[in-house]
Structures are given as structure tokens and as C-alpha cells.
Motif scaffolding. Structure first.
Motif, PDB file in Angstrom:
ATOM      1  N   LYS A   1      -8.128  -0.080  -7.102  1.00 45.56           N
ATOM      2  CA  LYS A   1      -6.680   0.159  -7.090  1.00 45.56           C
ATOM      3  C   LYS A   1      -6.306   1.175  -6.020  1.00 45.56           C
ATOM      4  O   LYS A   1      -5.178   1.184  -5.527  1.00 45.56           O
ATOM      5  N   GLU A   2      -7.240   2.053  -5.703  1.00 44.33           N
ATOM      6  CA  GLU A   2      -6.954   3.060  -4.675  1.00 44.33           C
ATOM      7  C   GLU A   2      -8.258   3.555  -4.053  1.00 44.33           C
ATOM      8  O   GLU A   2      -9.345   3.354  -4.598  1.00 44.33           O
TER       9      GLU A   2
ATOM     10  N   LYS B   1      -3.505  -0.426   6.889  1.00 45.36           N
ATOM     11  CA  LYS B   1      -2.422  -1.331   6.474  1.00 45.36           C
ATOM     12  C   LYS B   1      -2.545  -2.700   7.131  1.00 45.36           C
ATOM     13  O   LYS B   1      -2.424  -3.734   6.476  1.00 45.36           O
TER      14      LYS B   1
ATOM     15  N   MET C   1       0.837  -1.199   0.000  1.00 44.75           N
ATOM     16  CA  MET C   1       0.000   0.000   0.000  1.00 44.75           C
ATOM     17  C   MET C   1       0.876   1.255   0.000  1.00 44.75           C
ATOM     18  O   MET C   1       1.775   1.388   0.818  1.00 44.75           O
ATOM     19  N   LYS C   2       0.608   2.154  -0.960  1.00 43.33           N
ATOM     20  CA  LYS C   2       1.270   3.455  -0.973  1.00 43.33           C
ATOM     21  C   LYS C   2       0.325   4.463  -0.348  1.00 43.33           C
ATOM     22  O   LYS C   2      -0.885   4.432  -0.579  1.00 43.33           O
ATOM     23  N   ILE C   3       0.879   5.374   0.442  1.00 40.31           N
ATOM     24  CA  ILE C   3       0.046   6.349   1.146  1.00 40.31           C
ATOM     25  C   ILE C   3       0.528   7.749   0.799  1.00 40.31           C
ATOM     26  O   ILE C   3       1.724   8.024   0.805  1.00 40.31           O
ATOM     27  N   LYS C   4      -0.402   8.628   0.477  1.00 38.17           N
ATOM     28  CA  LYS C   4      -0.043  10.024   0.211  1.00 38.17           C
ATOM     29  C   LYS C   4      -1.178  10.915   0.708  1.00 38.17           C
ATOM     30  O   LYS C   4      -2.241  10.423   1.135  1.00 38.17           O
TER      31      LYS C   4
ATOM     32  N   THR D   1      -5.095   7.394  -0.221  1.00 39.96           N
ATOM     33  CA  THR D   1      -4.841   8.835  -0.163  1.00 39.96           C
ATOM     34  C   THR D   1      -5.632   9.399   1.009  1.00 39.96           C
ATOM     35  O   THR D   1      -6.817   9.084   1.165  1.00 39.96           O
TER      36      THR D   1
ATOM     37  N   ASN E   1      -4.109   1.348  -2.850  1.00 39.95           N
ATOM     38  CA  ASN E   1      -3.364   2.463  -2.275  1.00 39.95           C
ATOM     39  C   ASN E   1      -4.309   3.439  -1.597  1.00 39.95           C
ATOM     40  O   ASN E   1      -5.480   3.555  -1.961  1.00 39.95           O
TER      41      ASN E   1
ATOM     42  N   GLU F   1       3.542   4.560   8.954  1.00 43.32           N
ATOM     43  CA  GLU F   1       3.815   3.473   8.001  1.00 43.32           C
ATOM     44  C   GLU F   1       4.855   2.510   8.553  1.00 43.32           C
ATOM     45  O   GLU F   1       4.717   1.291   8.454  1.00 43.32           O
TER      46      GLU F   1
ATOM     47  N   GLU G   1      -3.871  -4.857  -3.205  1.00 49.07           N
ATOM     48  CA  GLU G   1      -3.792  -4.084  -1.973  1.00 49.07           C
ATOM     49  C   GLU G   1      -3.927  -2.618  -2.371  1.00 49.07           C
ATOM     50  O   GLU G   1      -2.964  -1.986  -2.793  1.00 49.07           O
TER      51      GLU G   1
ATOM     52  N   SER H   1      -9.685   6.888  -1.055  1.00 51.01           N
ATOM     53  CA  SER H   1      -9.308   8.095  -0.311  1.00 51.01           C
ATOM     54  C   SER H   1     -10.144   8.202   0.954  1.00 51.01           C
ATOM     55  O   SER H   1     -11.344   7.913   0.937  1.00 51.01           O
TER      56      SER H   1
END
Length: 492
Positions: free
Chosen positions: A102-103, A128, A1-4, A149, A147, A166, A145, A105
């Protein structure tokens, strides 16, 4: 997982998620939306009533900035705990995966409702950890998994909070991944290799003391428990030296019995498979040390993991044996299934003598009596220092890893006195089993502030474990987040 992070709720997203209080007519942080969308949102708000954990999805026209809005109930504001946002965020993440997105928020609740830094950590940890699944040995893997935002209105200190959260969540997952390994895939040597791997990656000092050296140096407890198995015992030591050279370290000790049959005092067959989790204390220490190094905490921390496999066999230690521990004290063995305290006693004495620490904290799946006393959602602690206990309690409240202190006075110390040795490795019958085990450990400590965690009930999900989205079936990683919170507060 990418988090921004993103400052606009009109960001293009597959799923825009907002939190709702019970019986509220608004979504926290959601404003300036189209009138038609507002009508749909208002109807959903009436239907779901903001009930805790309830999710409601509103599909939107294709030309909108988001394909769907998800409303997540937080329940009554006065009933919130530090775990509410963490648990509900986990449910949101699992729903996003279920929808094969895919993502997604999540809108950060405004600061007047909850501290934004705390919110960030709870959202990230919940999301996560809820997506973690132990499928290493399955042909069909859980692949997607999504992502995350986080939509924020104020970005001050947010980026640091995201990075920290993270690392903490990933370290808890790392702990679970090792703790879930079956005994044929995880021996004391395997754990030592994991320690070497994280030390090399994160520039920590790692040393491993093996069978012959353990015996030679007087680690009588580790040697005795480990001698019945072909998988040799190990004492694993990790050192994070990032504080002043004259600063006393915090020493963490974790019991790692990679499989516990009970030895000659053989356990019943029922649920013996769960004894792969008897290494959870050591796995907790590995996870904490991984995070400490990645966070580059400006303090000194030492992780010590005594690791053995407790097996019956021709070379096993026996009831009736008397062994000499690293402290120089002798222990009469009445039950070879009370092995954890023997290896911990050696490690505690070694940690105190070798490192002269500021404090010692140990973790162990030590006694079934702990489950009888406190169930499967609260860990027992025993301590010799009120100040240390107070700080650990504060961290427990922030991370929602619940603990309860048990007493330890001279009466309990007397219960483990032996007629033929300095002490015996079990108390009197079934009375105060968790406390008499801690009394045995206290004999290994001289004057250092010390706290002992008995995590037998909380280290993995069991029959009566409270369901939490971020604790899927298996190991829970209990203690990683709690101690990292404590260590970060030491830094500040």
C-alpha cells in the motif's frame, strides 16, 4: 499515488528503500540502525555491489519499524546522469507494486551527494511515471498504486519541490494518456474537448476554430489536410495569461494528426497502427499548458494545436495541388503524407501574427528521416536563435530528454523551392528530410526566435528505444518536462 515527507527513518513502513553507490559499504542517508539489521544490510551490500538498477530486499522481524529494507544500486558516482535517480526510483516503485504494497518509503540521498531539490523531482517523476499503465480498454485494470513517503533530513523548500514535481509528472502522464488513445476514440473534436476541460478547470482562455471558419480565415494548410476526413479539422488555442499585460508570451505549437494514413500518398500497411501517435506534438502542448496553469507560473504562455485526420477519399487534397497557407505563401503538394508541415505552418504564422510572441516552440512527429538520422532516443531540433537554443539545451540536460541540433542554412531553404509555387512540401529525394521539413516551417516565421522539435523517434517507445522504468510501452510524453523546466527558469 500520494506523496509526503517524513523526518525519521524509523517511521512505520511496508518497505524502506535506500540508494547504494557501486562498491560502497553504506546506504546513502541510512544510519543508526540495529546491529542485527546492520549485519543483514552489510551482507546485501556485498552481494549487490551497488550495480546500477540492481535491487536487493532484506526481510526484517515483525517488531521492527519496517517490514523490509530495499537496497537500490545507483552504479558508479562518476557515471551518474540526471536520469539515474529517476530511472532507479521508477524500478523501486514498480517493485513496490509487484509486492502489492500500500505504501513504501525512499530515503532522500544526503545533500553532499546530490542536490536535494533535484533529487526530489527525480524520485517523484520516476516513481509516478513508472506506475502509469495504459489499461483503459482492458477488462483487468492495474489497480494498486502504492503511496510514497520520502524520508528527508532537511525540509527547507522541500514541500514546494514536491508539489511542483507532482504537477510535472502528472502532466506528463496526462499527455501519455491522451497520446495513447486509439484513433476511433480520439478525433480532432476529442482533443478540442480535452483542451476545454483543462481550460475550465484551470481558468485558461480556450478557443476552437472549426472547419468553415478555418477556410474563411485562410488556414489553407489545415483545411486541405483535414478535408478528406468526416472528422472535421480544428485549430485549438489555449491562453495562460498570468504575467504582466505587456509581457510577450511564449507560444507553443503542437502537431496533432489524430490518425495519419498518408492520404492519397498512402502509407504502407506495416505499423500504420502507430500513426495514432502522430498527435503526440499536440498532446505535449496540452500537457504543458495543464501544468503551467496548475503551477500558476507568473508568465504568459499560449498553446496552439492544429488538429486533423489525414484520410484518403473523394474530397482529399492531392499531389499536384497548390494551396495558399495562412502566411499568404503558396505550397505545391508533391506528397500528401508530408502533411504535418502544412498544418504547422498555418499555426506558426497565426501564433506569430496574433500574439507577437517572445519565442515560438513547436513539437511534431514530423519525419521518418529523423529516426534514420538520430535513432529513437534523441529528438532533432532546428532553430533560428542561439540564445533560445542554449536555454533549451540546458533544460534538456536537467530533464534527460535528449536533443541534437541540426543546421538550417540557405542551401536547405533552396531545396524546397518550387517551379510553380513559393515552395513545395518535400525536398529533393531523401536528402536531409528532417531539415527540409524544418525549412518549410521556417518560411512561416518572420523574425521571432523559434525552435522546432522533431519528436518522431522519441514520442513513443519503438524497437530501438532505450528501456527506462518511467517510460512504459506506448507514448513517452517527451518534451513536457523539458519545456516546463525552461518555463520555470524564465519565471525565476
Amino acid at each position: 499515488m500520494k506523496i509526503k515527507t517524513e523526518s525519521s527513518i524509523k517511521k512505520k513502513t511496508d518497505l524502506l528503500c535506500g540508494f547504494v553507490l557501486e562498491n560502497s559499504n553504506k546506504v546513502l542517508g541510512l544510519s543508526k540502525i540495529d546491529r542485527k539489521i546492520a549485519l543483514s544490510v552489510n551482507q546485501s551490500l556485498k552481494d549487490m555491489e551497488g550495480k546500477l538498477g540492481k535491487l536487493s530486499i532484506i526481510p526484517l522481524p515483525e517488531d521492527k519499524y519496517t517490514k523490509r529494507i530495499l537496497l537500490a544500486g545507483l552504479g558508479k558516482r562518476e557515471e551518474w546522469t540526471e536520469d539515474t535517480l529517476r530511472n532507479v526510483s521508477g524500478k523501486i516503485a514498480q517493485k513496490a507494486r509487484e509486492l502489492k504494497l500500500k505504501e513504501f518509503s525512499i530515503i532522500l540521498p544526503p545533500s553532499f551527494e546530490i542536490d536535494p531539490i533535484s533529487s526530489i523531482s527525480q524520485i517523484i517523476e520516476g516513481s509516478k511515471m513508472a506506475l502509469y499503465k495504459f489499461d483503459k480498454f482492458k477488462a483487468e485494470k492495474t489497480e494498486n498504486e502504492p503511496n510514497l513517503t520520502i524520508i528527508v533530513s532537511e525540509s527547507n523548500k522541500i514541500s514546494k519541490a514536491i508539489r511542483t514535481s507532482e504537477i510535472v509528472a502528472d502532466s506528463a502522464i496526462f499527455t501519455k494518456s491522451i497520446a495513447n488513445l486509439p484513433p476511433n476514440e480520439c478525433t480532432p473534436t476529442t482533443l478540442a474537448n480535452f483542451a476545454k476541460m483543462i481550460s475550465k478547470k484551470n481558468k485558461m482562455k480556450c478557443s476552437v476554430i472549426s472547419k468553415l471558419e478555418l477556410k474563411k480565415k485562410g488556414f489553407g494548410g489545415i483545411s486541405a489536410v483535414g478535408q478528406g476526413s468526416k472528422n472535421e479539422p480544428k485549430l485549438i488555442v489555449l491562453e495562460h495569461n498570468n504575467g504582466p499585460t505587456n509581457q510577450k508570451p511564449i507560444v507553443l505549437v503542437g502537431k496533432a494528426v489524430t490518425f495519419d494514413t498518408g492520404g492519397i500518398s498512402l502509407k504502407p500497411g506495416d505499423k500504420m497502427d502507430e500513426m495514432k501517435f502522430d498527435k503526440c506534438g499536440g498532446c505535449t502542448v496540452l500537457g504543458i499548458m495543464k501544468a503551467v496553469s496548475e503551477l500558476r507560473l507568473p508568465i504568459n504562455v499560449v498553446g496552439i494545436i492544429p488538429s486533423v485526420e489525414n484520410m484518403p477519399g473523394g474530397e482529399s487534397y492531392r499531389p499536384g495541388d497548390i494551396i495558399k497557407l495562412y502566411s499568404g505563401k503558396t505550397a505545391e503538394i508533391l506528397n500528401t503524407d508530408a502533411e504535418g508541415r502544412l498544418i504547422l505552418a498555418d499555426a506558426l504564422s497565426y501564433g506569430e501574427k496574433q500574439f507577437s510572441p517572445k519565442a515560438i516552440i513547436d513539437f511534431a512527429t514530423l519525419t521518418g528521416a529523423c529516426i534514420i538520422a538520430l535513432g529513437t532516443n534523441v529528438a532533432a531540433i532546428v532553430s533560428n536563435d542561439e540564445k533560445l537554443t542554449r536555454k533549451i539545451n540546458d533544460s534538456s540536460k536537467r530533464t534527460s530528454e535528449e536533443i541534437w541540433e541540426l543546421p538550417l542554412n540557405q542551401d536547405y531553404m533552396d531545396m524546397i523551392k518550387s517551379d510553380v509555387a513559393d515552395m513545395k512540401n518535400v525536398g529533393i529525394g531523401r536528402a536531409a528530410g528532417t531539415i527540409t521539413a524544418a525549412a518549410f516551417l521556417k518560411n512561416a516565421i518572420n523574425n521571432t526566435p523559434w525552435i522546432h522539435f522533431d519528436i518522431a523517434g522519441v514520442a513513443w517507445t519503438q524497437t530501438a528505444t532505450k528501456e527506462k522504468s518511467y517510460n512504459p510501452k506506448g507514448a513517452t510524453g517527451f518534451g513536457v518536462r523539458l519545456i516546463l523546466d525552461y518555463l520555470q527558469k524564465l519565471e525565476s
